[in-house]
Design a protein around this motif. Structure first.
Motif, mmCIF file in Angstrom:
data_model
loop_
_atom_site.group_PDB
_atom_site.id
_atom_site.type_symbol
_atom_site.label_atom_id
_atom_site.label_comp_id
_atom_site.label_asym_id
_atom_site.label_seq_id
_atom_site.Cartn_x
_atom_site.Cartn_y
_atom_site.Cartn_z
ATOM 1 N N ASN A 113 4.450 -85.754 -39.889
ATOM 2 C CA ASN A 113 4.754 -84.495 -39.203
ATOM 3 C C ASN A 113 4.718 -83.292 -40.154
ATOM 4 N N PHE A 114 4.618 -83.564 -41.447
ATOM 5 C CA PHE A 114 4.412 -82.515 -42.450
ATOM 6 C C PHE A 114 3.195 -82.899 -43.277
ATOM 7 N N PHE A 115 2.488 -81.903 -43.798
ATOM 8 C CA PHE A 115 1.261 -82.182 -44.536
ATOM 9 C C PHE A 115 1.104 -81.217 -45.695
ATOM 10 N N GLU A 116 1.056 -81.787 -46.900
ATOM 11 C CA GLU A 116 0.809 -81.039 -48.127
ATOM 12 C C GLU A 116 1.777 -79.869 -48.289
ATOM 13 N N GLU A 117 3.039 -80.130 -47.980
ATOM 14 C CA GLU A 117 4.091 -79.138 -48.176
ATOM 15 C C GLU A 117 5.403 -79.853 -48.406
ATOM 16 N N LEU A 118 6.230 -79.234 -49.220
ATOM 17 C CA LEU A 118 7.536 -79.778 -49.555
ATOM 18 C C LEU A 118 8.556 -78.700 -49.239
ATOM 19 N N ILE A 119 9.506 -79.013 -48.365
ATOM 20 C CA ILE A 119 10.531 -78.039 -47.991
ATOM 21 C C ILE A 119 11.814 -78.381 -48.735
ATOM 22 N N ILE A 120 12.356 -77.383 -49.419
ATOM 23 C CA ILE A 120 13.579 -77.588 -50.192
ATOM 24 C C ILE A 120 14.595 -76.516 -49.818
ATOM 25 N N GLN A 121 15.871 -76.848 -49.954
ATOM 26 C CA GLN A 121 16.946 -75.893 -49.745
ATOM 27 C C GLN A 121 17.798 -75.847 -51.000
ATOM 28 N N ASP A 122 18.636 -74.819 -51.115
ATOM 29 C CA ASP A 122 19.291 -74.560 -52.397
ATOM 30 C C ASP A 122 20.614 -75.282 -52.607
ATOM 31 N N ALA A 123 21.067 -76.082 -51.659
ATOM 32 C CA ALA A 123 22.323 -76.819 -51.824
ATOM 33 C C ALA A 123 22.301 -78.035 -50.907
ATOM 34 N N ILE A 124 23.104 -79.034 -51.249
ATOM 35 C CA ILE A 124 23.146 -80.230 -50.404
ATOM 36 C C ILE A 124 23.999 -79.998 -49.162
ATOM 37 N N GLN A 125 24.827 -78.963 -49.195
ATOM 38 C CA GLN A 125 25.686 -78.623 -48.057
ATOM 39 C C GLN A 125 25.866 -77.109 -48.016
ATOM 40 N N ASN A 126 25.899 -76.556 -46.798
ATOM 41 C CA ASN A 126 26.040 -75.111 -46.611
ATOM 42 C C ASN A 126 25.024 -74.318 -47.440
ATOM 43 N N PRO A 127 23.747 -74.595 -47.268
ATOM 44 C CA PRO A 127 22.736 -73.871 -48.045
ATOM 45 C C PRO A 127 22.668 -72.411 -47.626
ATOM 46 N N THR A 128 22.179 -71.583 -48.535
ATOM 47 C CA THR A 128 22.000 -70.166 -48.239
ATOM 48 C C THR A 128 20.529 -69.777 -48.183
ATOM 49 N N ALA A 129 19.627 -70.686 -48.549
ATOM 50 C CA ALA A 129 18.202 -70.365 -48.553
ATOM 51 C C ALA A 129 17.377 -71.640 -48.565
ATOM 52 N N GLY A 130 16.158 -71.522 -48.059
ATOM 53 C CA GLY A 130 15.189 -72.611 -48.109
ATOM 54 C C GLY A 130 13.814 -72.030 -48.372
ATOM 55 N N ILE A 131 12.935 -72.832 -48.930
ATOM 56 C CA ILE A 131 11.582 -72.361 -49.235
ATOM 57 C C ILE A 131 10.613 -73.530 -49.128
ATOM 58 N N LYS A 132 9.361 -73.212 -48.842
ATOM 59 C CA LYS A 132 8.320 -74.232 -48.687
ATOM 60 C C LYS A 132 7.398 -74.169 -49.902
ATOM 61 N N VAL A 133 7.210 -75.310 -50.578
ATOM 62 C CA VAL A 133 6.323 -75.403 -51.734
ATOM 63 C C VAL A 133 5.013 -76.038 -51.260
ATOM 64 N N LEU A 134 3.903 -75.327 -51.440
ATOM 65 C CA LEU A 134 2.597 -75.804 -50.984
ATOM 66 C C LEU A 134 1.937 -76.612 -52.091
ATOM 67 N N ILE A 135 1.568 -77.875 -51.783
ATOM 68 C CA ILE A 135 0.991 -78.789 -52.771
ATOM 69 C C ILE A 135 -0.251 -79.435 -52.176
ATOM 70 N N LEU A 151 3.351 -87.088 -50.004
ATOM 71 C CA LEU A 151 4.329 -86.613 -50.968
ATOM 72 C C LEU A 151 5.630 -87.409 -50.930
ATOM 73 N N PHE A 152 5.870 -88.158 -49.847
ATOM 74 C CA PHE A 152 7.144 -88.867 -49.717
ATOM 75 C C PHE A 152 7.286 -89.970 -50.761
ATOM 76 N N THR A 153 6.153 -90.464 -51.286
ATOM 77 C CA THR A 153 6.220 -91.504 -52.309
ATOM 78 C C THR A 153 6.671 -90.946 -53.650
ATOM 79 N N THR A 154 6.622 -89.631 -53.785
ATOM 80 C CA THR A 154 7.015 -88.975 -55.031
ATOM 81 C C THR A 154 8.331 -88.221 -54.901
ATOM 82 N N TYR A 155 8.533 -87.611 -53.745
ATOM 83 C CA TYR A 155 9.730 -86.794 -53.530
ATOM 84 C C TYR A 155 10.484 -87.313 -52.310
ATOM 85 N N ALA A 156 11.656 -87.861 -52.554
ATOM 86 C CA ALA A 156 12.449 -88.433 -51.472
ATOM 87 C C ALA A 156 13.387 -87.392 -50.893
#
Length: 480
Positions: free
Chosen positions: A90-112, A117-122
């Motif tokens: 359901n996602f392709f060549e992108e990694l979505i990350i947020q800035d905290a494990i709980q109550n995050p204040t921001a998120g960003i998408k890294v294009l790769i 990518l799931f075999t490298t980034y869990a």
């Protein structure tokens, strides 16, 4: 000595030798390719010294006149926690990350430019993204990181991947942020993991037995609609699923329950949408649907012959609060009220009409009521209710139609009365052209008993970017 090898035999031997040598060379090339794959094993690492907040990167995008910002020779990093997985497609060549494990204040998408990518980034894995040489900007309404291209942000090449993204071996349990409905969707929650605790797919999607994204009309993404259980009037939430996902042909789950998803924007940046990593993100009880206390007697073809109420506001004063005899006009929050107005041109009123809107009101919140006189619904049969509505960019504001049979008729009693949503009336949608007036349909109230009143409630947030105006006219109640 006898010559054991004639010329023909020698030629065949030379051919076999050549083939053997070629085979060795070929397999040697394959082995070289294998050994050229970089080691991507996660290791225990210390946080880089030059960490900056992810929200600061997003803030720089907003400050940039070009809409992008490129980082050069600064050796700065951002820290993030992986919340997306492309394992189910359901996602392709992108990694979505947020800035905290709980109550995050921001998120960003890294294009790769790499998959999978799931075999490298869990999910839950902490990573550090080196900003040097990367460009940040907005793409389809969400912040992204990648390489500066010709007017676009391009994907990071696989050869740069291990240099740009440092992986920690530690994996954390991400705690999704609970949200009750779309009114809590904000840009601050974009690209973060959220959870709707009580929700279901709409009756329309379930009754049509739809799949996630395998219908003939689905192109690139299947769009399905989710309804929250806490608010009958809440706008449906869009769920987008890729037509390349592994679960696209699965039927939507019946029942209701919690949904864990990533908050995004649609391709044209018109709507907030949800995306899930897999069907496991739906924790539904298949035997339980949302239980709404609503008034739903259905609709009928025609109004009754006996008029109990008809109000078109023609006797009211333009620019004043609407106050027909026996009606209640009440401002619960804010300064805006249901007001009489006239307009001509493309957005004309129906003679005199009433409207309510909190756009540019300056109010933190707007709640305005317009309530009919009370009627004894046991005194006659076949009651039919109708009205007409229009809107001027209603956007994030809403208009609800409610019924109460325990309201005492006072403004003080509005807050303590039980107001049930009326499910059958059609209220103009925000997507309707602003000049159009929409008929509610002939709504039956024949199943209602006792003495009751009908209310039109406007709700706005005071946000100039999301609030608008609803217009109302030709309110009718008839019976046999």
């Amino acid at each position: 000595m006898m010559n054991l090898f004639n010329n023909k035999t020698m030629k065949n031997f030379h051919k076999l030798f050549a083939i053997a040598v070629l085979t060795v060379i070929t397999f040697s090339c394959v082995e070289d390719d294998d050994f050229s794959i970089p080691d991507t094993a996660a290791v225990d690492i210390e946080a880089p010294a030059n960490l900056i907040d992810m929200s600061a990167v997003i803030g720089l995008i907003g400050q940039s006149q070009t809409g992008t910002v490129t980082f050069e020779n600064n050796e700065q990093f951002i820290e993030g926690y992986v919340i997306s997985s492309d394992e189910a497609g359901n996602f392709f060549e992108e990694l979505i990350i947020q800035d905290a494990i709980q109550n995050p204040t921001a998120g960003i998408k890294v294009l790769i430019d790499n998959s999978p990518l799931f075999t490298t980034y869990a999910p839950g894995q902490r990573i550090y993204v080196k900003l040097d040489g990367l460009t940040a900007g907005l793409s389809n309404g969400v912040p992204v990181l990648g390489l500066n291209g010709s007017g676009v942000i391009e994907k990071i090449a696989p050869s740069q991947q291990t240099e740009v993204i440092l992986r920690d071996s530690e994996i954390f349990d991400i705690v999704p942020t609970p949200v009750t409905g779309p009114s809590e969707f904000t840009t601050a929650k974009l690209l973060t993991l959220i959870q709707l605790p009580e929700a279901q797919f709409t009756d329309g999607d379930i009754s049509a037995n739809r799949t996630f994204a395998a219908e003939p009309t689905d192109q690139f993404d299947g769009v399905r609609f989710i309804q929250t259980c806490g608010d009958f009037f809440a706008a449906p939430i869009r769920l987008e699923t890729s037509t390349f996902s592994d679960f696209k042909a699965l039927r939507l789950p019946n029942g209701s329950g919690s949904i864990t998803a990533i908050l995004q924007r649609d391709f044209r940046d018109d709507f907030f949408v949800l995306s899930v990593n897999s069907p496991e993100d739906f924790n539904f009880d298949p035997n339980t649907r949302c239980n709404f206390d609503i008034v739903a007697c259905g609709t009928v073809a025609n109004a009754g012959t006996n008029t109990l109420l008809f109000e078109n506001f023609e006797t009211q004063s333009t620019g004043a609060a609407a106050m027909p005899a026996g009606w209640t006009n009440f401002q619960e929050e804010g300064t805006e009220t249901w007001e009489v107005y006239t307009a001509t041109g493309a957005n004309a009123s129906l003679g005199k009409s009433v409207n309510c809107g909190s756009f540019r009101s300056g109010d933190a919140s707007t709640v305005a009521w317009l309530i009919t006189p009370q009627f004894d619904f046991d005194a006659q049969t076949g009651e039919v209710f109708s009205f007409e509505t229009s809107n001027s960019f209603a956007d994030g504001s809403s208009m609800e139609v409610l019924f109460s049979n325990d309201w005492d008729g006072t403004t003080a009693g509005i807050a303590t009365a039980s107001w049930e949503p009326m499910a059958d009336p059609v209220v103009v949608s925000d997507s309707e052209a602003f000049g159009n007036w929409v008929f509610s349909e002939n709504v039956s109230l024949d199943c209602v008993t006792g003495t009751g009143a009908i209310a039109f409630r406007y709700i706005g947030s005071g946000d100039a970017g999301t609030d608008g105006t609803y217009e109302l006219d030709n309110i009718s109640l008839t019976s046999n």
